[in-house]
Enzyme design. Structure first.
Site, PDB file in Angstrom:
ATOM      1  N   ARG A  43       0.836  -1.217   0.000  1.00 47.87           N
ATOM      2  CA  ARG A  43       0.000   0.000   0.000  1.00 47.87           C
ATOM      3  C   ARG A  43       0.865   1.260   0.000  1.00 47.87           C
ATOM      4  O   ARG A  43       0.990   1.935  -1.018  1.00 47.87           O
ATOM      5  CB  ARG A  43      -0.953  -0.039   1.218  1.00 47.87           C
ATOM      6  CG  ARG A  43      -2.070   0.979   1.172  1.00 47.87           C
ATOM      7  CD  ARG A  43      -1.673   2.369   1.572  1.00 47.87           C
ATOM      8  NE  ARG A  43      -1.120   2.459   2.919  1.00 47.87           N
ATOM      9  CZ  ARG A  43      -0.543   3.558   3.385  1.00 47.87           C
ATOM     10  NH1 ARG A  43      -0.427   4.646   2.629  1.00 47.87           N
ATOM     11  NH2 ARG A  43      -0.030   3.583   4.617  1.00 47.87           N
ATOM     12  N   CYS A  56       4.583   9.057   0.026  1.00 49.36           N
ATOM     13  CA  CYS A  56       3.176   9.490   0.007  1.00 49.36           C
ATOM     14  C   CYS A  56       3.000  10.461  -1.145  1.00 49.36           C
ATOM     15  O   CYS A  56       3.763  11.410  -1.287  1.00 49.36           O
ATOM     16  CB  CYS A  56       2.808  10.153   1.330  1.00 49.36           C
ATOM     17  SG  CYS A  56       1.144  10.855   1.306  1.00 49.36           S
TER      18      CYS A  56
HETATM   19  P1  HMG Z   1     -13.067  14.470  -2.586  1.00 52.71           P
HETATM   20  O1  HMG Z   1     -12.792  14.802  -4.012  1.00 52.71           O
HETATM   21  O2  HMG Z   1     -13.192  15.577  -1.596  1.00 52.71           O
HETATM   22  O3  HMG Z   1     -14.327  13.480  -2.434  1.00 52.71           O
HETATM   23  O4  HMG Z   1     -11.915  13.471  -2.102  1.00 52.71           O
HETATM   24  P2  HMG Z   1     -15.842  13.644  -2.768  1.00 52.71           P
HETATM   25  O5  HMG Z   1     -16.573  12.961  -1.669  1.00 52.71           O
HETATM   26  O6  HMG Z   1     -16.163  15.071  -3.121  1.00 52.71           O
HETATM   27  O7  HMG Z   1     -15.979  12.751  -4.108  1.00 52.71           O
HETATM   28  C1  HMG Z   1     -15.336  13.126  -5.317  1.00 52.71           C
HETATM   29  C2  HMG Z   1     -15.323  11.919  -6.244  1.00 52.71           C
HETATM   30  O8  HMG Z   1     -14.542  10.862  -5.663  1.00 52.71           O
HETATM   31  C3  HMG Z   1     -16.696  11.315  -6.506  1.00 52.71           C
HETATM   32  O9  HMG Z   1     -16.654  10.741  -7.803  1.00 52.71           O
HETATM   33  C4  HMG Z   1     -16.759  10.195  -5.489  1.00 52.71           C
HETATM   34  O10 HMG Z   1     -17.640   9.160  -5.855  1.00 52.71           O
HETATM   35  C5  HMG Z   1     -15.344   9.680  -5.502  1.00 52.71           C
HETATM   36  P3  HMG Z   1     -17.171  11.523  -9.115  1.00 52.71           P
HETATM   37  O11 HMG Z   1     -18.616  11.853  -8.785  1.00 52.71           O
HETATM   38  O12 HMG Z   1     -16.295  12.777  -9.228  1.00 52.71           O
HETATM   39  O13 HMG Z   1     -16.969  10.544 -10.226  1.00 52.71           O
HETATM   40  N1  HMG Z   1     -14.970   9.024  -4.240  1.00 52.71           N
HETATM   41  C6  HMG Z   1     -14.410   7.803  -4.170  1.00 52.71           C
HETATM   42  N2  HMG Z   1     -14.047   6.916  -5.117  1.00 52.71           N
HETATM   43  C7  HMG Z   1     -13.499   5.766  -4.694  1.00 52.71           C
HETATM   44  N3  HMG Z   1     -13.272   5.467  -3.398  1.00 52.71           N
HETATM   45  C8  HMG Z   1     -13.614   6.334  -2.437  1.00 52.71           C
HETATM   46  C9  HMG Z   1     -14.208   7.557  -2.807  1.00 52.71           C
HETATM   47  N4  HMG Z   1     -14.644   8.618  -2.106  1.00 52.71           N
HETATM   48  C10 HMG Z   1     -15.115   9.512  -2.993  1.00 52.71           C
HETATM   49  N5  HMG Z   1     -13.388   6.023  -1.151  1.00 52.71           N
HETATM   50  C11 HMG Z   1     -11.172  11.643  -0.750  1.00 52.71           C
HETATM   51  C12 HMG Z   1     -11.886  12.988  -0.771  1.00 52.71           C
HETATM   52  C13 HMG Z   1     -10.898  11.305   0.703  1.00 52.71           C
HETATM   53  C14 HMG Z   1     -12.012  10.593  -1.402  1.00 52.71           C
HETATM   54  C15 HMG Z   1      -9.822  11.801  -1.536  1.00 52.71           C
HETATM   55  O14 HMG Z   1      -9.162  12.928  -1.073  1.00 52.71           O
HETATM   56  C16 HMG Z   1      -8.938  10.602  -1.424  1.00 52.71           C
HETATM   57  O15 HMG Z   1      -9.268   9.533  -1.919  1.00 52.71           O
HETATM   58  N6  HMG Z   1      -7.768  10.760  -0.784  1.00 52.71           N
HETATM   59  C17 HMG Z   1      -6.860   9.642  -0.555  1.00 52.71           C
HETATM   60  C18 HMG Z   1      -5.475  10.140  -0.403  1.00 52.71           C
HETATM   61  C19 HMG Z   1      -4.547   8.988  -0.118  1.00 52.71           C
HETATM   62  O16 HMG Z   1      -4.871   7.826  -0.327  1.00 52.71           O
HETATM   63  N7  HMG Z   1      -3.329   9.326   0.348  1.00 52.71           N
HETATM   64  C20 HMG Z   1      -2.332   8.337   0.643  1.00 52.71           C
HETATM   65  C21 HMG Z   1      -2.641   7.517   1.840  1.00 52.71           C
HETATM   66  S1  HMG Z   1      -2.296   8.346   3.365  1.00 52.71           S
HETATM   67  C22 HMG Z   1      -0.591   8.074   3.621  1.00 52.71           C
HETATM   68  O17 HMG Z   1       0.081   7.596   2.757  1.00 52.71           O
HETATM   69  C23 HMG Z   1      -0.018   8.408   4.967  1.00 52.71           C
HETATM   70  C24 HMG Z   1       0.239   7.161   5.820  1.00 52.71           C
HETATM   71  O18 HMG Z   1       1.110   6.265   5.173  1.00 52.71           O
HETATM   72  C25 HMG Z   1       0.852   7.577   7.161  1.00 52.71           C
HETATM   73  C26 HMG Z   1       2.056   8.505   7.003  1.00 52.71           C
HETATM   74  O19 HMG Z   1       3.017   8.161   6.308  1.00 52.71           O
HETATM   75  O20 HMG Z   1       1.987   9.587   7.593  1.00 52.71           O
HETATM   76  C27 HMG Z   1      -1.067   6.418   6.132  1.00 52.71           C
HETATM   77 MG    MG Z   2       3.255   6.448   5.126  1.00 53.66          MG
END
Ligand code: HMG
Ligand code: MG
Length: 299
Positions: free
Chosen positions: A15, A240
């Site tokens: 992931r 990230c």
């Molecule tokens: P948004 O654009 O504000 O969401 O994103 P929304 O609710 O307005 O929806 C926009 C569109 O996204 C819609 O589709 C939704 O259906 C779709 P459209 O109508 O435009 O076709 N949508 C989704 N599709 C699939 N799966 C979903 C989903 N939710 C909405 N779950 C959102 C908000 C949170 C969805 C977005 O910002 C996002 O997906 N962010 C993920 C970012 C991410 O994965 N970052 C990396 C992981 S975190 C990390 O790496 C840190 C960690 O390792 C710890 C560390 O190192 O510190 C954990």
């Molecule tokens: Mg991380």
């Protein structure tokens, strides 16, 4: 404080490791990686994310990866879920444990999940309710615990209330993420001292990216603080997508080597872990990010 006798590693390579890769990686290669990690004895593997494919395209095939892997009894195969939609998609894919992710910095929260910290915590509540009704456990993350790519230094006092909120809403464990890898051993000790006043140490984990080469020292500093769960990434894969320049997590192989030297059990076969890392590094066409794997493979 004496060192723990047993440490649990949370393998985040499939992931956190792969989410940042721009090149396409086949479902078959992802499945093979997870299966190799299972063979190596990892008891917890974060397989993918149910996030927006517009935000993180590489994780789009996570349901297929879950469908393809061979799940060994006793091993946890988890996924990230940022909202209820993600949780429901994870559930439909047969996922048994999810992780929610918040941040200690407002700017990172906005860039990563497009909402404020308090909005993100509100979004997690329905996930917690749904997970409870399915008898599922939820893990929590706090990002930017020692620094933020947009806001700079982050204090332990900023981290503690977010970790506490995740714990209070029912996360059984809260992983503290040094997303950009700037933290040092001194910062890490202070972080756990402050946060453990809000969340018991047994329910805290360390998640150290190795951008500044401090991650192994931070793992050791955390052990001295009584922390016994660490997130790591085979071959040091990753970063990230919303933390530019941040490199991968501490390499799992390097943590296992450190722990073996300290006489701490992990249940992991280092040789098989190195082989898993070598294979995925070959698929990605890049050098293995684990120093231990490179040294052992050169012999
Ligand atoms: P948004 O654009 O504000 O969401 O994103 P929304 O609710 O307005 O929806 C926009 C569109 O996204 C819609 O589709 C939704 O259906 C779709 P459209 O109508 O435009 O076709 N949508 C989704 N599709 C699939 N799966 C979903 C989903 N939710 C909405 N779950 C959102 C908000 C949170 C969805 C977005 O910002 C996002 O997906 N962010 C993920 C970012 C991410 O994965 N970052 C990396 C992981 S975190 C990390 O790496 C840190 C960690 O390792 C710890 C560390 O190192 O510190 C954990
Ligand atoms: Mg991380």
């Amino acid at each position: 404080m004496s060192l723990p006798k047993h440490v649990r590693l949370v393998e985040v390579g499939p992931r956190d490791g792969l989410q940042n890769e721009a090149q396409p990686i086949s479902v078959a290669d992802k499945v093979r990686l997870v299966n190799d990690l299972t063979e190596a004895g990892l008891a917890y593997i974060e397989v993918g994310s149910f996030v927006s494919p517009k935000w993180v395209p590489q994780m789009a095939g996570s349901a297929e990866v879950f469908a393809g892997i061979q799940q060994r009894p006793g091993v946890t195969y988890a996924a990230l879920a940022p909202n209820l939609r993600g949780f429901e998609d994870a559930l439909a894919a047969g996922v048994k444990e999810v992780a929610v992710f918040a941040a200690a910095s407002e700017a990172f929260s906005q860039r990563n999940i497009n909402c404020s910290i308090s909005e993100s915590l509100k979004r997690f509540e329905p996930i917690m309710d749904a997970a409870r009704s399915h008898g599922m456990r939820v893990r929590g993350y706090v990002s930017c615990v020692l620094g933020c790519p947009y806001e700079g230094k982050v204090s332990a006092e900023q981290v503690a209330p977010v970790a506490r909120a995740l714990h209070d809403m029912g996360c059984y464990e809260v992983s503290l993420g040094d997303t950009i890898g700037t933290g040092t051993a001194g910062d890490t000790r202070r972080l756990f001292e402050v946060v453990s006043a809000q969340v018991p140490r047994e329910q805290l984990a360390g998640h150290f990216h190795d951008t500044y080469g401090q991650a192994l020292a931070n793992v050791y500093a955390s052990l001295l603080e009584g922390i016994s769960v660490f997130d790591s990434s085979v071959a040091g894969l990753g970063g990230c997508p919303y933390a530019k320049g941040a490199t991968g997590n501490i390499a799992s192989e390097d943590v296992v080597y450190l722990l073996q030297g300290l006489g701490i059990e992990t249940g992991i076969d280092l040789g098989l872990l190195i082989a898993a890392g070598q294979r995925i590094s070959g698929v990605l066409g890049r050098d293995n990010g684990s120093r231990v794997a490179r040294a052992c493979s050169a012999q």
